[in-house]
Design an enzyme around this catalytic site. Structure first.
Site, mmCIF file in Angstrom:
data_model
loop_
_atom_site.group_PDB
_atom_site.id
_atom_site.type_symbol
_atom_site.label_atom_id
_atom_site.label_comp_id
_atom_site.label_asym_id
_atom_site.label_seq_id
_atom_site.Cartn_x
_atom_site.Cartn_y
_atom_site.Cartn_z
ATOM 1 N N HIS A 168 3.712 -9.232 15.291
ATOM 2 C CA HIS A 168 3.001 -9.320 14.021
ATOM 3 C C HIS A 168 3.222 -8.043 13.222
ATOM 4 C CE1 HIS A 168 -0.141 -12.696 14.899
ATOM 5 N NE2 HIS A 168 1.088 -13.040 15.230
ATOM 6 N N TYR A 186 -9.031 -11.512 9.195
ATOM 7 C CA TYR A 186 -10.353 -10.885 9.302
ATOM 8 C C TYR A 186 -11.122 -11.248 8.040
ATOM 9 C CZ TYR A 186 -8.816 -7.908 13.190
ATOM 10 O OH TYR A 186 -8.363 -7.436 14.399
ATOM 11 N N PRO A 245 -14.721 -4.958 19.521
ATOM 12 C CA PRO A 245 -13.360 -5.504 19.496
ATOM 13 C C PRO A 245 -12.752 -5.650 18.109
ATOM 14 C CG PRO A 245 -14.959 -7.254 19.889
ATOM 15 C CD PRO A 245 -15.726 -5.965 19.931
ATOM 16 N N LYS A 295 -8.872 -2.139 19.838
ATOM 17 C CA LYS A 295 -8.547 -0.847 20.432
ATOM 18 C C LYS A 295 -8.777 -0.760 21.939
ATOM 19 C CE LYS A 295 -6.936 0.022 17.219
ATOM 20 N NZ LYS A 295 -5.544 0.317 17.034
ATOM 21 N N TYR A 309 -4.690 0.694 12.928
ATOM 22 C CA TYR A 309 -4.584 -0.603 13.602
ATOM 23 C C TYR A 309 -3.336 -0.674 14.474
ATOM 24 C CZ TYR A 309 -5.460 -5.583 14.272
ATOM 25 O OH TYR A 309 -5.741 -6.817 14.825
#
Length: 395
Positions: free
Chosen positions: A76, A205, A297, A301, A389
């Site tokens: 991704h 998200y 979550p 991480k 991220y």
């Protein structure tokens, strides 16, 4: 298999942190023993994280544990944020100098590492619960454990606790020597696995007045989705139709995007918390992964922090084995905590920006929306999110 009574590094916990450390030590020629309380089937089926940072993938490749990941993992290059019925994509490679993430479930990482360990690595004992670790302040700490109905001991040069938040090893450090910082969030996640192809190419998200939602995946045919729910929620209290209806409402966006539905095969509720205990070393006992820190979550991480811990630790042990110096081991805690606290901050930021608190005011909501607008408008704000991220440098 002959079970040694002494080893250089005793590793408690056969999850991803303990197994990756064992693999790295094996490649460095350092003997170790891994003790896991559960049976193999349980460990290989334990559902956890599914996003691997660039650094975690690099570590797996470096020790020969990424063959299946490279064949089956889903690469991704970004994530999608949704709020106010609009969407914005964060492109990782363009914002981070080429870094990206992989979707590859923790269960698969564990299976790969177990297979390698059993084939050519150091001893790995399942159903070997540790009852105590004593002598942390001596040069020969001792692990007391049970295996095949027999009480046993393993003396070690060093003991590494990779046995999670509820593990035994942290108790070997005197209570007054540890300092703990913790935050418990006023909401949880209802997570589901569904036999339906993902409705997205990359993770979504979603911020919503109804609460947070996340669309992820485990494979091209299995979707992983989450809903923000109140703490203490019973997953059985939701019907399948209610779950899909709520997901659809929270992911709503202007345009022709559609959420595909399918049979829900698993469901569970995951509490949200942040936790750090320091130092991560006392005497001859060291902590790694969830034994030392937990993150909510939202920032993906947890597994990646555990991997970065053991990469730093493996380097320190390699230095110790080659030169006899403890410099790397002495610096281990401080080195890791710098990265851990940045990850804690990022996970807190993602969590508080995207979730709706039970007592949230209109002012709080406008701050969240302003922050999301800023990320969409500013390459600098987007780069800060992308860099965290995709994973900050290790060590």
């Amino acid at each position: 298999m002959t079970i040694p009574s002494h080893t250089s590094v005793g590793i408690v916990g056969g999850g991803p942190a303990g197994l990756l450390l064992a693999r790295l030590l094996h490649r460095a020629g350092i003997d170790c023993v891994v003790l896991e309380a559960r049976d193999r089937a349980y460990v290989e089926q334990r559902q956890r994280a599914g996003i691997l940072e660039q650094g975690t993938v690099d570590a797996l490749r470096s020790c020969g544990a990424a063959d299946r990941l490279d064949r089956e993992g889903l690469v991704h290059d970004g994530i999608e944020l949704r709020w106010n019925r609009r969407s914005h994509r964060i492109d990782f490679p363009s914002l981070t100098g080429g870094r990206r993430v992989w979707v590859y479930a923790q269960t698969e990482v564990v299976k790969d590492l177990i297979a390698l360990q059993l084939a050519d690595g150091a001893p790995l004992l399942f159903e070997a619960p540790v009852t105590a670790v004593v002598g942390a302040d001596t040069d020969r700490p001792v692990i007391h454990y049970t295996h095949e109905g027999t009480d046993r001991t393993l003396t070690c040069d060093y003991v590494v606790g990779c046995d999670g938040f509820h593990g035994v090893v942290r108790r070997a450090i005197p209570e007054g020597e540890l300092h703990t910082a913790e935050r418990v969030y006023p909401y949880s996640w209802l997570g589901i696995l569904a036999d339906v192809p993902p409705s997205c190419d990359e993770l979504i998200y979603a911020h919503s007045p109804r609460g947070f939602a996340l669309h992820s995946m485990r494979s091209p045919s299995v979707s992983r989705l989450y809903l923000q729910v109140p703490n203490g929620s019973d997953p059985a209290s939701w019907t399948d139709a209610q779950i899909w209806d709520e997901l659809e409402a929270r992911f709503a966006v202007d345009g022709d995007w559609k959420l595909d539905r399918g049979p829900i095969t698993q469901r569970s509720v995951l509490p949200m918390r942040s936790f750090v205990t320091e130092p991560m070393r006392w005497g001859r006992v060291l902590l790694a992964g969830d034994a030392a820190h937990i993150v909510p979550p939202t920032g993906a991480k947890g597994l990646n922090l555990a991997a970065s811990d053991v990469v730093v630790l493996a380097r320190a042990f390699a230095q110790w084995a080659a030169t006899g110096t403890n410099a790397g081991l002495d610096a281990y805690s401080d080195t890791c905590l710098k990265r851990i606290w940045r990850a804690e901050h990022f996970s807190w930021f993602m969590t508080t920006t995207l979730h709706t608190a039970p007592d949230q005011s209109a002012f709080d909501t406008r701050l969240q929306l302003s922050q999301l607008d800023r990320i969409a408008a500013s390459p600098h704000a987007a780069a800060e999110l992308a860099e965290n991220y995709a994973g900050l440098p290790v060590g």
